[in-house]
Design an enzyme around this catalytic site. Structure first.
Site, mmCIF file in Angstrom:
data_model
loop_
_atom_site.group_PDB
_atom_site.id
_atom_site.type_symbol
_atom_site.label_atom_id
_atom_site.label_comp_id
_atom_site.label_asym_id
_atom_site.label_seq_id
_atom_site.Cartn_x
_atom_site.Cartn_y
_atom_site.Cartn_z
ATOM 1 N N ASP A 80 42.268 40.423 38.113
ATOM 2 C CA ASP A 80 41.509 41.696 38.330
ATOM 3 C C ASP A 80 42.429 43.001 38.449
ATOM 4 O O ASP A 80 42.502 44.037 38.045
ATOM 5 C CB ASP A 80 40.474 41.790 39.402
ATOM 6 C CG ASP A 80 39.168 41.205 39.002
ATOM 7 O OD1 ASP A 80 39.204 40.663 37.936
ATOM 8 O OD2 ASP A 80 38.187 41.168 39.760
ATOM 9 N N CYS A 121 41.091 33.095 42.435
ATOM 10 C CA CYS A 121 40.554 34.489 42.537
ATOM 11 C C CYS A 121 39.277 34.710 42.339
ATOM 12 O O CYS A 121 38.296 33.537 41.811
ATOM 13 C CB CYS A 121 41.689 35.144 41.503
ATOM 14 S SG CYS A 121 43.278 35.193 42.632
ATOM 15 N N LYS A 123 36.417 35.801 40.318
ATOM 16 C CA LYS A 123 35.491 35.094 39.372
ATOM 17 C C LYS A 123 35.371 33.655 39.282
ATOM 18 O O LYS A 123 34.468 32.984 38.936
ATOM 19 C CB LYS A 123 35.272 35.985 38.187
ATOM 20 C CG LYS A 123 34.777 37.219 38.274
ATOM 21 C CD LYS A 123 35.888 38.149 38.585
ATOM 22 C CE LYS A 123 37.136 37.784 37.781
ATOM 23 N NZ LYS A 123 38.362 38.380 38.571
ATOM 24 N N CYS A 207 45.363 37.487 46.881
ATOM 25 C CA CYS A 207 45.766 38.586 47.552
ATOM 26 C C CYS A 207 45.669 38.686 49.024
ATOM 27 O O CYS A 207 44.446 38.234 49.340
ATOM 28 C CB CYS A 207 45.705 39.991 46.811
ATOM 29 S SG CYS A 207 46.468 40.029 45.295
ATOM 30 N N GLU A 644 35.476 47.265 38.298
ATOM 31 C CA GLU A 644 35.737 47.373 39.368
ATOM 32 C C GLU A 644 36.422 48.852 39.633
ATOM 33 O O GLU A 644 37.127 49.208 38.612
ATOM 34 C CB GLU A 644 36.682 46.492 40.018
ATOM 35 C CG GLU A 644 36.055 45.214 40.522
ATOM 36 C CD GLU A 644 37.177 44.281 41.106
ATOM 37 O OE1 GLU A 644 38.422 44.485 41.175
ATOM 38 O OE2 GLU A 644 36.687 42.976 41.342
ATOM 39 N N SER A 670 36.664 47.046 43.756
ATOM 40 C CA SER A 670 37.545 45.833 44.217
ATOM 41 C C SER A 670 37.312 45.392 45.617
ATOM 42 O O SER A 670 36.897 46.182 46.382
ATOM 43 C CB SER A 670 39.061 46.348 44.013
ATOM 44 O OG SER A 670 39.675 45.404 44.943
HETATM 45 C C1 XAI Z 1 42.336 42.651 42.510
HETATM 46 C C2 XAI Z 1 41.670 42.422 43.856
HETATM 47 C C3 XAI Z 1 42.169 43.248 44.876
HETATM 48 O O1 XAI Z 1 41.635 41.137 43.951
HETATM 49 C C4 XAI Z 1 40.147 42.731 43.320
HETATM 50 O O2 XAI Z 1 40.003 42.005 42.181
HETATM 51 C C5 XAI Z 1 39.091 42.372 44.506
HETATM 52 O O3 XAI Z 1 38.086 42.501 43.925
HETATM 53 O O4 XAI Z 1 39.218 42.198 45.482
HETATM 54 MG MG MG Z 2 37.957 41.741 41.710
#
Ligand code: XAI
Ligand code: MG
Length: 754
Positions: A80, A121, A123, A207, A644, A670
């Site tokens: 994302d 991550c 999805k 992240c 997002e 996000s």
């Molecule tokens: C890129 C991110 C921060 O991971 C975003 O996709 C989220 O939805 O948190």
């Molecule tokens: Mg996301």
């Protein structure tokens, strides 16, 4: 066994022939074992997934050791962050459906007995969960683990060399997005932005904040589909190996017991997931995904139920973007099961729900809640490593398996003595040394373990901690520990650094005996020059937990809660008759103060017909303090794909309007978005929702405590506008054109009809 359909009887000789050719059969006995699918999501496109090839191979080996026949397949995954701010983001949410469908396809086509899912991550987690619920064969989730936070600044008051200094300010992906806005307003130089870009995402993993990926992986623990520690043990931490091993053992066990996802993910289990979610201020996307997963589990989970839970459950934890804490801090404070422990004591959890451990959620909490008197030794020592800052040694000459070309860390500890129990225990010891945490090192030995240090022998946690304490003090941060190898055996290497930056090996620690729970029965320091000359470093040190923090401040008790209600709210009203979502945990005190004592925001709307329109308009100064920014035609159907909105929300913050404007959209955010940003407005504009009837200058009233959002326009006027309303058409072909025809609105999880 389900897999007997493809492997038993003379008419399946061709099938067996192909399985032999695929190389997955090691002996005839394999045809009597359960066939375990490993649904992996390795791709080079996402840092959360880049290491999953190695992880998949490790899990494969561990499933075999546990008595199953492992077969890997892969799914796609959209990053994302990389898809953000351009048309690629339209594919993000739809990718969840593709993943669910492809996992279903593989499971049904090959008649597996059980599945280990390795997502990471946003999805990919819900996509795999949806498939697990749909096909309903025993399944364990074990994700790739979170990324460490980046160091934005080291402590200037420390007299250590720069590369050994504790970190003072952390950073993450969102710091870089904000940096883009700050550069545009002149608050950051291009050089500073480059430094941020290079340091904010220092390792592989999802992240480092409570963004969507980590939120979903944490939720899996409360839902009962993942083992304790799944959401918070760092990707590059050796602790994750134990998790992979336990996942492999558990899947074989669950197949024996035929304990299936729908037995675990019941209505009550979804309540538990949402209870955790609002208590930890998870990403707004969790609402969308949880609704979608519940539908696949055959449960009609209404968004109003989420509202009910969030009204009675306090917010106990805030993580980036809602605070400066990162997932690694939550881990050190006790992890998700410690938050769950607080919720259990409050009486808001359904503790009898069964989980993939084979035990109930309540039993898992008793074993893994750091604040429970019944917390196990294993749970206590898992918290030792997985900390915050990385040891940045300019002299490191690490091989390509330890670092990427640009210096980021890949999970070398996982490749070095993979899943070796002694290596894991030594890694924890090294983490304790690097943290100057003698108590943590001592705890690894339990009540009876022995550590031999020269001519002394210390016995038991307390004596070992007391013995090490003065040594650590004397070292003044200039001794660092690293995992290594001596004649094929894992050891800890102690490096003595000089202020000039040079270093030499001064001692090593070797384990002689280990207890089953992972506590050390006997270990010894060695200084024999012959051994020291032969030792081979692994090339990577455990993280240095340089950020001191109070665990009780990170994970709070209910009497010290951030707020008495949850960190996520569902707002209804005439703008969102079917609901909308806001992360109240991420709304700043300054915004609340601007709202006045009632926490009601009322202002004129400034309308943008798309995200692109909004980005250009916000940067051109069209949104002013006191406005409500509307971004519409970005719902699941309208976008399509419900983008997002991290770019517009970051620009608003970057332009200094974060505490002064509200943003409302039928799109989504996000997990990194903070502020008064209300998304998922349903029905969406593309299905004739009221958001499509707004005109510039109309007034909107957002009453946060009463969870209402109303257009202050005469109903007769709105009815007139409805007559004149026309659908905005966006030309499309391919997958998105098909998706648009089938997708439901956000209040139904953005799932596909049928
Ligand atoms: C890129 C991110 C921060 O991971 C975003 O996709 C989220 O939805 O948190
Ligand atoms: Mg996301």
């Amino acid at each position: 066994m389900r897999s007997d359909t493809i492997k038993k009887g003379f008419e399946r000789a061709p099938h067996r022939s192909l399985l032999r050719a695929a190389g997955v059969i090691e002996s005839e006995a394999d045809f009597d074992k359960p066939f375990i699918a490993i649904a992996n999501s390795y791709t080079d496109c996402i840092p959360g997934h880049a290491h999953l090839n190695e992880i998949g191979q490790l899990v494969k080996r561990l499933v075999r050791e546990a008595g199953g026949v492992p077969l890997i397949f892969n799914t796609i995954g959209v990053d994302d962050g990389i898809a953000m701010g351009h048309s690629g983001m339209n594919y993000s949410l739809p990718s969840r459906e593709l993943i669910a469908d492809c996992v279903e396809t593989m499971l049904r086509a090959h008649c597996f007995d059980g599945m280990v899912c390795i997502p990471n991550c946003d999805k990919i987690v819900p996509g795999m969960l949806m498939a697990a619920m749909r096909v309903n064969i025993p399944t364990v989730f074990v994700s790739g683990g979170p990324m460490a936070a980046g160091i934005a600044q080291t402590d200037p008051s420390s007299d250590l060399p720069e590369h050994l200094r504790p970190a003072a300010v952390k950073s993450d992906l969102i710091s870089v997005f904000k940096g883009v806005g700050a550069l545009q307003t002149g608050n950051l130089t291009p050089e500073q932005l480059l430094k941020l870009e290079q340091s904010a995402c220092p390792t592989c993993g999802s992240c480092s904040g409570m963004f969507t990926a980590n939120s979903m992986n944490c939720l899996c623990e409360a839902l009962g589909m993942a083992l304790p520690g799944n959401g918070t043990i760092l990707a590059v931490s050796k602790e994750r190996e134990q998790l992979y091993r336990r996942a492999a053992e558990q899947i074989v066990e669950l197949v024996k017991r035929d304990l299936k996802p729908r037995d675990i993910a019941t209505l009550e289990a979804f309540d538990n997931a949402i209870t955790l979610d609002v208590a930890m201020g998870g990403s707004t996307n969790t609402v969308l995904h949880t609704l979608a997963v519940a539908r696949e589990a055959g449960i009609d989970y209404d968004i109003a139920r989420i509202d009910g839970i969030s009204r009675r459950v306090p917010c106990l934890c805030k993580v980036s973007p809602s605070s400066d804490y990162h997932i690694q801090d939550v881990h050190r404070a006790g992890g998700i099961h410690t938050i769950l422990g607080e919720l259990k004591r409050l009486g808001v959890l359904k503790t009898s729900c069964v989980t993939v451990t084979g035990k109930t959620l309540g039993e898992n909490i008793d074993a893994w809640d750091l604040r429970s008197p019944t917390c196990t030794d294993e749970a206590k020592i898992v918290r030792t490593s997985g900390a915050s800052a990385l040891v940045l040694d300019p002299n490191d000459k690490l091989g390509p398996t330890a670092r990427t070309a640009t210096g980021n860390l890949v999970p070398k500890p996982l490749l070095f003595h993979p899943a070796d129990a002694r290596a894991i225990a030594l890694w924890r010891f090294a983490a304790g040394v690097n943290a100057n945490d003698a108590a943590a090192c001592g705890a690894l030995f339990g009540a009876k373990g022995e550590l031999i240090f020269g001519d002394k022998a210390w016995h038991g946690a307390a004596e070992i901690a007391a013995g090490l304490q003065p040594k650590f003090k004397q070292a003044r941060g200039l001794v660092r520990a690293e995992l290594g190898e001596l004649r094929g055996t894992p050891v800890v290497i102690h490096w003595q650094y000089e202020k000039s930056g040079s270093k030499k090996v001064i001692s090593l620690v070797r384990i002689n005996r280990l207890h089953a729970v992972g506590t050390i029965a006997r270990a010894a320091y060695e200084t024999d020059p012959k051994s020291l000359a032969l030792v081979k470093p692994a090339g990577l040190m455990p993280h240095d937990p340089a950020f001191r923090f109070d665990p009780q401040h990170c994970i709070r008790t209910p009497d010290k809660a951030y707020t008495a209600d949850g960190g996520l709210s569902i707002l209804y009203g005439n703008l969102a008759p079917e609901g909308s979502v806001v992360k109240t945990a991420g709304i700043s005190d300054a915004f609340k103060a601007n709202c006045g004592p009632g926490f009601v925001f009322e202002g004129p709307v400034v309308i943008f017909e798309s995200q692109d329109d909004a980005c250009a308009g916000i940067l051109a100064g069209k949104a002013k303090a006191g406005d409500v920014v509307i971004i519409r035609n970005e719902g699941p159907r309208g976008g399509p794909g419900m983008q997002e909105m991290l770019s517009p929300t970051s620009y608003i913050v970057g332009m200094g309007l974060g505490d002064k404007v509200a943003l409302v959209t039928d799109g989504r955010f996000s997990g990194g978005t903070a502020g008064a940003c209300i998304g998922h407005v349903s029905p969406e504009a593309a299905e004739g929702g009221p958001i499509g009837l707004l005109r510039d200058g109309d007034r909107l009233r957002i009453d946060f405590p009463n969870r209402k959002m109303d257009i202050l326009v005469d109903p007769a006027e709105l009815a007139k506008r409805r007559q004149a309303w026309k659908q905005t058409e966006r030309p499309l072909n391919g997958w998105l054109a098909r998706y648009r025809k089938l997708v439901n609105n956000a209040s139904k999880g953005g799932t596909l009809a049928g």
